[in-house]
Design an enzyme around this catalytic site. Structure first.
Site, PDB file in Angstrom:
ATOM      1  N   LYS A  49       0.793  -1.250   0.000  1.00  0.00           N
ATOM      2  CA  LYS A  49       0.000   0.000   0.000  1.00  0.00           C
ATOM      3  C   LYS A  49       0.816   1.286   0.000  1.00  0.00           C
ATOM      4  O   LYS A  49       0.348   2.335   0.424  1.00  0.00           O
ATOM      5  CB  LYS A  49      -0.989   0.035   1.180  1.00  0.00           C
ATOM      6  N   GLY A  51       2.179   2.380  -2.892  1.00  0.00           N
ATOM      7  CA  GLY A  51       2.226   2.873  -4.270  1.00  0.00           C
ATOM      8  C   GLY A  51       2.921   1.915  -5.223  1.00  0.00           C
ATOM      9  O   GLY A  51       3.413   2.326  -6.280  1.00  0.00           O
ATOM     10  N   THR A  53       1.722  -0.330  -7.255  1.00  0.00           N
ATOM     11  CA  THR A  53       1.078  -0.400  -8.564  1.00  0.00           C
ATOM     12  C   THR A  53       1.586   0.737  -9.465  1.00  0.00           C
ATOM     13  O   THR A  53       1.878   0.542 -10.647  1.00  0.00           O
ATOM     14  CB  THR A  53      -0.458  -0.266  -8.382  1.00  0.00           C
ATOM     15  N   TRP A  54       1.695   1.901  -8.895  1.00  0.00           N
ATOM     16  CA  TRP A  54       2.177   3.083  -9.610  1.00  0.00           C
ATOM     17  C   TRP A  54       3.625   2.887 -10.090  1.00  0.00           C
ATOM     18  O   TRP A  54       3.956   3.094 -11.255  1.00  0.00           O
ATOM     19  CB  TRP A  54       2.073   4.279  -8.657  1.00  0.00           C
ATOM     20  N   HIS A 113       7.585  -7.873  -1.886  1.00  0.00           N
ATOM     21  CA  HIS A 113       7.270  -7.172  -0.640  1.00  0.00           C
ATOM     22  C   HIS A 113       8.225  -7.605   0.476  1.00  0.00           C
ATOM     23  O   HIS A 113       8.038  -7.217   1.634  1.00  0.00           O
ATOM     24  CB  HIS A 113       5.845  -7.539  -0.180  1.00  0.00           C
ATOM     25  N   ARG A 267      -7.429   3.796  -5.153  1.00  0.00           N
ATOM     26  CA  ARG A 267      -8.470   4.343  -4.271  1.00  0.00           C
ATOM     27  C   ARG A 267      -8.536   5.848  -4.427  1.00  0.00           C
ATOM     28  O   ARG A 267      -9.414   6.376  -5.073  1.00  0.00           O
ATOM     29  CB  ARG A 267      -8.207   3.940  -2.805  1.00  0.00           C
ATOM     30  N   GLY A 269      -5.145   7.929  -4.099  1.00  0.00           N
ATOM     31  CA  GLY A 269      -3.838   8.332  -4.647  1.00  0.00           C
ATOM     32  C   GLY A 269      -3.390   9.721  -4.218  1.00  0.00           C
ATOM     33  O   GLY A 269      -2.775  10.443  -4.994  1.00  0.00           O
TER      34      GLY A 269
HETATM   35  P1  A3P Z   1      -4.613   5.138  -1.323  1.00  0.00           P
HETATM   36  O1  A3P Z   1      -5.352   4.000  -0.700  1.00  0.00           O
HETATM   37  O2  A3P Z   1      -4.055   6.094  -0.310  1.00  0.00           O
HETATM   38  O3  A3P Z   1      -5.404   5.842  -2.364  1.00  0.00           O
HETATM   39  P2  A3P Z   1      -0.111  -0.420  -3.665  1.00  0.00           P
HETATM   40  O4  A3P Z   1      -0.035  -0.203  -5.133  1.00  0.00           O
HETATM   41  O5  A3P Z   1       1.240  -0.577  -3.020  1.00  0.00           O
HETATM   42  O6  A3P Z   1      -1.081  -1.457  -3.304  1.00  0.00           O
HETATM   43  O7  A3P Z   1      -0.629   0.967  -3.042  1.00  0.00           O
HETATM   44  C1  A3P Z   1      -1.938   1.405  -3.256  1.00  0.00           C
HETATM   45  C2  A3P Z   1      -1.970   2.892  -3.003  1.00  0.00           C
HETATM   46  O8  A3P Z   1      -1.352   3.560  -4.115  1.00  0.00           O
HETATM   47  C3  A3P Z   1      -3.405   3.403  -2.937  1.00  0.00           C
HETATM   48  O9  A3P Z   1      -3.344   4.540  -2.075  1.00  0.00           O
HETATM   49  C4  A3P Z   1      -3.645   3.794  -4.385  1.00  0.00           C
HETATM   50  O10 A3P Z   1      -4.720   4.659  -4.584  1.00  0.00           O
HETATM   51  C5  A3P Z   1      -2.301   4.441  -4.725  1.00  0.00           C
HETATM   52  N1  A3P Z   1      -2.044   4.490  -6.171  1.00  0.00           N
HETATM   53  C6  A3P Z   1      -2.349   3.570  -7.106  1.00  0.00           C
HETATM   54  N2  A3P Z   1      -1.964   4.002  -8.323  1.00  0.00           N
HETATM   55  C7  A3P Z   1      -1.418   5.208  -8.160  1.00  0.00           C
HETATM   56  C8  A3P Z   1      -0.850   6.174  -9.061  1.00  0.00           C
HETATM   57  N3  A3P Z   1      -0.792   5.949 -10.360  1.00  0.00           N
HETATM   58  N4  A3P Z   1      -0.364   7.307  -8.544  1.00  0.00           N
HETATM   59  C9  A3P Z   1      -0.416   7.547  -7.204  1.00  0.00           C
HETATM   60  N5  A3P Z   1      -0.958   6.708  -6.304  1.00  0.00           N
HETATM   61  C10 A3P Z   1      -1.445   5.538  -6.771  1.00  0.00           C
END
Ligand code: A3P
Length: 301
Positions: A49, A51, A53-54, A113, A267, A269
């Site tokens: 969690k 970021g 995915t980003w 992770h 969610r 971001g």
């Molecule tokens: P929030 O729940 O605060 O919105 P992971 O990818 O490690 O599971 O983390 C998920 C978090 O990264 C979520 O945060 C999600 O919304 C955010 N996220 C996903 N894609 C993103 C992007 N392209 N840029 C910034 N934040 C992103």
């Protein structure tokens, strides 16, 4: 498994000093035993969690930018970042058979992770590079809480209150954590070995994506050429991987990846959403732990 300490109603087991969900323990062991890193590999390591995915989308786009000049045919338009950059322990090695990695071409890009001490030995012994992303603990915790409640809802279970999850998180009981030990393990290594580990913060990346994209490309030895910079290649990647763009793609709106709806990985971001959820007392507790664990080693988040 029965010999391992468990917590969080059996949702986490303590393995080699880290809390691991039971359905990933086999994947962790298999990856430790069978994954052989190449010198040219790139490994993205994160806590859940923060970021991931980003950063998966960014790293894939950076490394493959020469292969997809036509933006309309970019793989991110038709694949989740988690399908393009798989987790070692949760996707590739979480199967009965050891995976065939020959379809991955050099530089191979994987994600994990795992805490530094749990990484396969070959990752540490080879020249493979590690990109580590962290995020402030308050937003990380709030993001974990939302994510877990979505998973609970899918399983037909009641939502857990923020107080219940907070108690565990602040005691260091969280997936692949403790969160603080995870960050500390990579921060220390990145100071000792800056050519191997690039340490990034979500908040800095959010504020200045182009600056950090440029630094990332240099660290990965694929710097942007002056021509690419003039053509706006850095901004193109930043836009392609932005929350607004990725979260609105059909491919990220339906279907599942790693047992969760793909949409669950997007969610809000934003930085600072914790203010909408944490009490003053919770915030102070996390600040105190963070100060104790991070400030003495020169890390501010
Ligand atoms: P929030 O729940 O605060 O919105 P992971 O990818 O490690 O599971 O983390 C998920 C978090 O990264 C979520 O945060 C999600 O919304 C955010 N996220 C996903 N894609 C993103 C992007 N392209 N840029 C910034 N934040 C992103």
């Amino acid at each position: 498994m029965l010999s391992l300490p468990s917590a969080d109603q059996g949702l986490l087991y303590q393995y080699q000093g880290s809390w691991i969900p039971p359905f990933f323990i086999q994947g962790v062991i298999s990856c430790q035993n069978y994954f052989h890193a190449h010198d040219t590999d790139i490994l993205l390591v994160t806590s859940p969690k923060v970021g991931t995915t980003w950063l998966k989308a960014i790293l894939f786009s950076l490394l493959n930018r020469g292969r997809y000049p036509n933006a309309q045919q970019h793989p991110l338009l038709t694949n989740s970042p988690h399908e393009l950059v798989p987790f070692l322990e949760m996707q590739l090695y979480n199967k009965k058979q050891v995976p065939d990695l020959t379809p991955f071409t050099s530089p191979r890009l994987f994600s994990s992770h795992l805490m530094f001490s749990l990484l396969p030995i070959s990752v540490k012994d080879s020249k493979c590079k590690i990109v580590y992303l962290c995020r402030n603990p308050k937003d990380t915790f709030v993001s974990i809480w939302h994510f877990r409640n979505k998973i609970r809802a899918n399983l037909g279970k009641d939502a857990s209150t923020i107080e219940q999850d907070f108690d565990n998180f602040s005691k260091g009981i969280s997936s692949f954590g403790s969160y603080w030990d995870h960050v500390v393990s990579y921060w220390k290594e990145s100071l000792e070995n800056p050519e191997k580990i690039f340490f990034l913060k979500y908040e800095e990346m959010k504020e200045q994506p182009t600056i950090f994209l440029k630094r990332l490309a240099e660290f990965l030895e694929c710097p942007f050429s002056p021509e690419e910079e003039v053509k706006g290649a850095i901004n193109d990647i930043s836009r392609l991987c932005s929350f607004e763009n990725l979260s609105n793609l059909d491919v990220n709106k339906s279907g599942k990846v790693m047992m969760a709806d793909k949409s669950t990985y997007f969610r809000l971001g934003k930085v600072g959403d914790w203010m909408n959820y944490l009490t003053v007392e919770m915030s102070e507790t996390l600040d105190r732990i963070t100060k104790e664990k991070f400030h003495s080693i020169g890390l501010t988040i």
